[in-house]
Scaffold this active site. Structure first.
Site, PDB file in Angstrom:
ATOM      1  N   CYS A  75     -13.476 -41.115   0.183  1.00  0.00           N
ATOM      2  CA  CYS A  75     -12.403 -42.112   0.064  1.00  0.00           C
ATOM      3  C   CYS A  75     -11.670 -42.406   1.377  1.00  0.00           C
ATOM      4  O   CYS A  75     -11.703 -43.542   1.851  1.00  0.00           O
ATOM      5  CB  CYS A  75     -11.404 -41.668  -0.998  1.00  0.00           C
ATOM      6  SG  CYS A  75     -12.116 -41.705  -2.653  1.00  0.00           S
TER       7      CYS A  75
ATOM      8  N   PHE B 124      -6.243 -42.579  -8.985  1.00  0.00           N
ATOM      9  CA  PHE B 124      -5.652 -41.746  -7.932  1.00  0.00           C
ATOM     10  C   PHE B 124      -6.096 -40.280  -8.005  1.00  0.00           C
ATOM     11  O   PHE B 124      -5.541 -39.446  -7.296  1.00  0.00           O
ATOM     12  CB  PHE B 124      -4.117 -41.809  -8.018  1.00  0.00           C
ATOM     13  CG  PHE B 124      -3.563 -43.185  -7.736  1.00  0.00           C
ATOM     14  CD1 PHE B 124      -3.304 -43.595  -6.431  1.00  0.00           C
ATOM     15  CD2 PHE B 124      -3.323 -44.080  -8.765  1.00  0.00           C
ATOM     16  CE1 PHE B 124      -2.807 -44.863  -6.162  1.00  0.00           C
ATOM     17  CE2 PHE B 124      -2.826 -45.352  -8.511  1.00  0.00           C
ATOM     18  CZ  PHE B 124      -2.564 -45.747  -7.210  1.00  0.00           C
TER      19      PHE B 124
HETATM   20  N1  LIG Z   1     -14.341 -39.878  -5.698  1.00  0.00           N
HETATM   21  C1  LIG Z   1     -13.009 -39.924  -5.726  1.00  0.00           C
HETATM   22  O1  LIG Z   1     -12.333 -38.909  -5.529  1.00  0.00           O
HETATM   23  C2  LIG Z   1     -12.294 -41.224  -5.988  1.00  0.00           C
HETATM   24  C3  LIG Z   1     -10.916 -41.198  -6.303  1.00  0.00           C
HETATM   25  C4  LIG Z   1     -10.274 -42.414  -6.576  1.00  0.00           C
HETATM   26  C5  LIG Z   1     -10.967 -43.606  -6.488  1.00  0.00           C
HETATM   27  N2  LIG Z   1     -12.299 -43.604  -6.151  1.00  0.00           N
HETATM   28  C6  LIG Z   1     -13.007 -44.888  -6.099  1.00  0.00           C
HETATM   29  O2  LIG Z   1     -13.728 -45.035  -7.329  1.00  0.00           O
HETATM   30  C7  LIG Z   1     -14.974 -45.736  -7.099  1.00  0.00           C
HETATM   31  C8  LIG Z   1     -16.130 -44.861  -7.557  1.00  0.00           C
HETATM   32  O3  LIG Z   1     -16.159 -43.692  -6.763  1.00  0.00           O
HETATM   33  P1  LIG Z   1     -17.072 -42.451  -7.132  1.00  0.00           P
HETATM   34  O4  LIG Z   1     -16.751 -41.376  -6.156  1.00  0.00           O
HETATM   35  O5  LIG Z   1     -16.973 -42.180  -8.582  1.00  0.00           O
HETATM   36  O6  LIG Z   1     -18.528 -43.053  -6.801  1.00  0.00           O
HETATM   37  P2  LIG Z   1     -19.946 -42.466  -7.192  1.00  0.00           P
HETATM   38  O7  LIG Z   1     -20.868 -42.934  -6.136  1.00  0.00           O
HETATM   39  O8  LIG Z   1     -19.826 -40.996  -7.482  1.00  0.00           O
HETATM   40  O9  LIG Z   1     -20.281 -43.177  -8.582  1.00  0.00           O
HETATM   41  C9  LIG Z   1     -20.571 -44.526  -8.726  1.00  0.00           C
HETATM   42  C10 LIG Z   1     -21.589 -44.671  -9.853  1.00  0.00           C
HETATM   43  O10 LIG Z   1     -21.736 -46.055 -10.173  1.00  0.00           O
HETATM   44  C11 LIG Z   1     -23.093 -46.291 -10.539  1.00  0.00           C
HETATM   45  N3  LIG Z   1     -23.376 -47.732 -10.474  1.00  0.00           N
HETATM   46  C12 LIG Z   1     -23.522 -48.512  -9.377  1.00  0.00           C
HETATM   47  N4  LIG Z   1     -23.753 -49.787  -9.741  1.00  0.00           N
HETATM   48  C13 LIG Z   1     -23.725 -49.820 -11.099  1.00  0.00           C
HETATM   49  C14 LIG Z   1     -23.874 -50.870 -12.059  1.00  0.00           C
HETATM   50  N5  LIG Z   1     -24.086 -52.117 -11.701  1.00  0.00           N
HETATM   51  N6  LIG Z   1     -23.789 -50.528 -13.357  1.00  0.00           N
HETATM   52  C15 LIG Z   1     -23.568 -49.262 -13.731  1.00  0.00           C
HETATM   53  N7  LIG Z   1     -23.413 -48.235 -12.868  1.00  0.00           N
HETATM   54  C16 LIG Z   1     -23.477 -48.519 -11.559  1.00  0.00           C
HETATM   55  C17 LIG Z   1     -23.852 -45.430  -9.549  1.00  0.00           C
HETATM   56  O11 LIG Z   1     -25.172 -45.179  -9.979  1.00  0.00           O
HETATM   57  C18 LIG Z   1     -22.981 -44.171  -9.494  1.00  0.00           C
HETATM   58  O12 LIG Z   1     -23.390 -43.194 -10.433  1.00  0.00           O
HETATM   59  C19 LIG Z   1     -14.984 -46.052  -5.601  1.00  0.00           C
HETATM   60  O13 LIG Z   1     -14.441 -47.332  -5.422  1.00  0.00           O
HETATM   61  C20 LIG Z   1     -14.042 -45.011  -5.005  1.00  0.00           C
HETATM   62  O14 LIG Z   1     -13.457 -45.435  -3.805  1.00  0.00           O
HETATM   63  C21 LIG Z   1     -12.968 -42.443  -5.915  1.00  0.00           C
END
Ligand SMILES: NC(=O)c1ccc[n+]([C@@H]2O[C@H](COP(=O)([O-])OP(=O)(O)OC[C@H]3O[C@@H](n4cnc5c(N)ncnc54)[C@H](O)[C@@H]3O)[C@@H](O)[C@H]2O)c1
Length: 435
Positions: free
Chosen positions: A261, A150
């Site tokens: 998000c 969150f």
């Molecule tokens: N950004 C936010 O504020 C936030 C807050 C809460 C929840 N989320 C959720 O968390 C998740 C991640 O969001 P994020 O913003 O960190 O995304 P992001 O795109 O910043 O990071 C995702 C990372 O995962 C890596 N990746 C992809 N496939 C992979 C694999 N098979 N093995 C290893 N690494 C892999 C990518 O290279 C990337 O660096 C999403 O589902 C998002 O909805 C995001």
């Protein structure tokens, strides 16, 4: 506890660092070799206040490691958090390719009892699908839990260290006990750890984001009505937010919600509804209002300067979807600037942190400026799209002197309309009288 974090983006990097900060040994994994190489050198690929210092400290203490070797990270750990991206697919559904790939890779690598904890935001039913994958590929017993995240970009560390609640979706007492132990240091002020079934945990995350998105669309719609009838949204917002049943956060009118998000999560929830023959009408409306709201400022600019903006130049302050982040994903500024460019205008843009990321979207179609005053030079008007603190008390005389016409379009209601009037600045804001 040894922990692997699969996916080291905003969520994975912040979570991994905070788990290390509470004493665990953490292995952050990513398939992006360039990102990992940067991290190994202590370079942080995103802007998040306080993160760099925390990463460096925990690396120095030997508790935080970065690697592309998923199998080795999993072998060293008892818990693997999945924090990969779940972007919006063409249908609006969440694209779960990275989740399933990560789950398969983890399952193949485990060497004993293991917990896969899904931190990414995933549609209801994903936990069950990951359990199937684990059942197929794992040679040892493994539990799959849902631990949605969150945190908010811009205050991610504070949110992670002191969450309002931790949600654990689990069908296993053993896994629940271990996850509680990991998360206990973060809830010492008695904020709850809520244990529930995985379906409910998955839906809790979407329900939260959808509610927040609806609040923003609601207040934006109210702001539009305020303008139409000559009321002041700021007064209405205060009167509304002081009602304890309602509360005052997420009730600020603006240029619409964006980010990585809300837009995709609202879409994904609408899609989940449709898979169960439920028309999520309230969310479709929130989304339609939001799409319209992003066009409010360009519409007002055209009302003021005419439909054809060729020969006009606009200074833009703020590009990131919100302050204290460099994240440009789904930022309202993308829509606003695109509309101005389409109408023939030139844009001189400034953002304290997001200039580099903005280049990926606009290339050389706009000019980039390191300071906010530099962006004003020779512009016809100023547009404010992100409420960075440094924009709150600018030198208005300097703004007036730099602009060809003393006009501000404020998409974040940063200034007092009476002050603008006294300074003889033409001032358009959201849900308040233009002055
Ligand atoms: N950004 C936010 O504020 C936030 C807050 C809460 C929840 N989320 C959720 O968390 C998740 C991640 O969001 P994020 O913003 O960190 O995304 P992001 O795109 O910043 O990071 C995702 C990372 O995962 C890596 N990746 C992809 N496939 C992979 C694999 N098979 N093995 C290893 N690494 C892999 C990518 O290279 C990337 O660096 C999403 O589902 C998002 O909805 C995001």
């Amino acid at each position: 506890m040894n922990i692997a974090i699969v996916g080291s983006g905003y969520v994975g990097l912040v979570s991994g660092t905070c788990y290390a900060e509470s004493g665990n040994e953490v292995f952050c994994v990513d398939i992006d070799a360039k990102r990992i190489a940067q991290l190994v050198e202590g370079k942080i690929p995103i802007y998040e206040p306080g993160l760099e210092e925390l990463v460096r400290r925990n690396m120095k203490e030997g508790r935080l490691h970065f690697t592309t070797d998923l199998a080795e990270a999993v072998r060293q750990s008892m818990v693997s958090y999945i924090a990969v991206g779940t972007p919006m697919s063409a249908t609006g559904a969440a694209d779960l390719t990275a989740i399933f790939k990560a789950a398969e890779d983890i399952a193949k690598s485990i060497t004993g009892y293991h917990i896969l904890a899904i931190k990414s935001t995933v549609p209801v039913g994903t936990n069950a699908r990951v359990r199937d994958i684990v059942g197929k590929f794992a040679k040892h017993r493994a539990d799959v839990c849902s631990v949605p995240e969150f945190l908010k970009e811009g205050s991610a560390i504070e949110d992670f260290m002191r969450p309002d609640r931790v949600v654990i979706g689990s069908l296993s007492d053993q896994a629940t006990a271990i996850l509680k132990e990991i998360h206990n240091p973060f809830v010492r002020t008695d904020n709850p750890i809520l244990v529930m079934d995985p379906h409910s945990a998955e839906l809790t995350k979407y329900a939260s984001n959808a509610m927040l998105a609806m609040r923003i669309s609601f207040i934006n719609e109210m702001a539009n009505l305020c303008e139409a009838v000559g009321a002041d949204i700021n007064s209405v917002r205060r009167g509304l937010g002081t009602d304890k049943r309602i509360g005052s956060s997420f009730l600020f009118p603006g240029v619409g919600y964006g980010g990585s998000c809300f837009p995709k999560d609202v879409q994904a929830l609408i899609h989940s509804g449709s898979e169960h023959n439920l028309d999520f009408a309230i969310l479709r409306a929130a989304e339609a209002v939001n799409a319209r709201q992003k066009r409010q400022i360009p519409a007002r600019v055209k009302q003021h300067f005419g439909q054809n903006l060729s020969g006009r130049t606009f200074a833009i302050w703020g590009l990131a979807f919100k302050p204290r982040t460099d994240d440009m994903r789904e930022a309202p500024s993308l829509v606003v600037i695109e509309e101005l460019l389409q109408a023939g205008a030139k844009c001189q843009v400034h953002d304290p942190e997001a200039l580099e990321n903005a280049r990926a979207y606009f290339g050389d179609r706009v000019s980039y400026h390191k300071t906010n005053y530099e962006a004003l030079k020779g512009a016809d008007a100023l547009l404010i799209l992100t409420e960075w603190n440094e924009f709150r008390h600018p030198n208005f005389q300097r703004i007036k002197a730099e602009l060809k016409e003393p006009v501000i379009f404020d998409g974040r209601n940063l200034y007092d309309p009476d002050l603008m009037k006294a300074l003889d600045l033409r001032y358009y804001s959201i849900g308040r009288h233009p002055v």
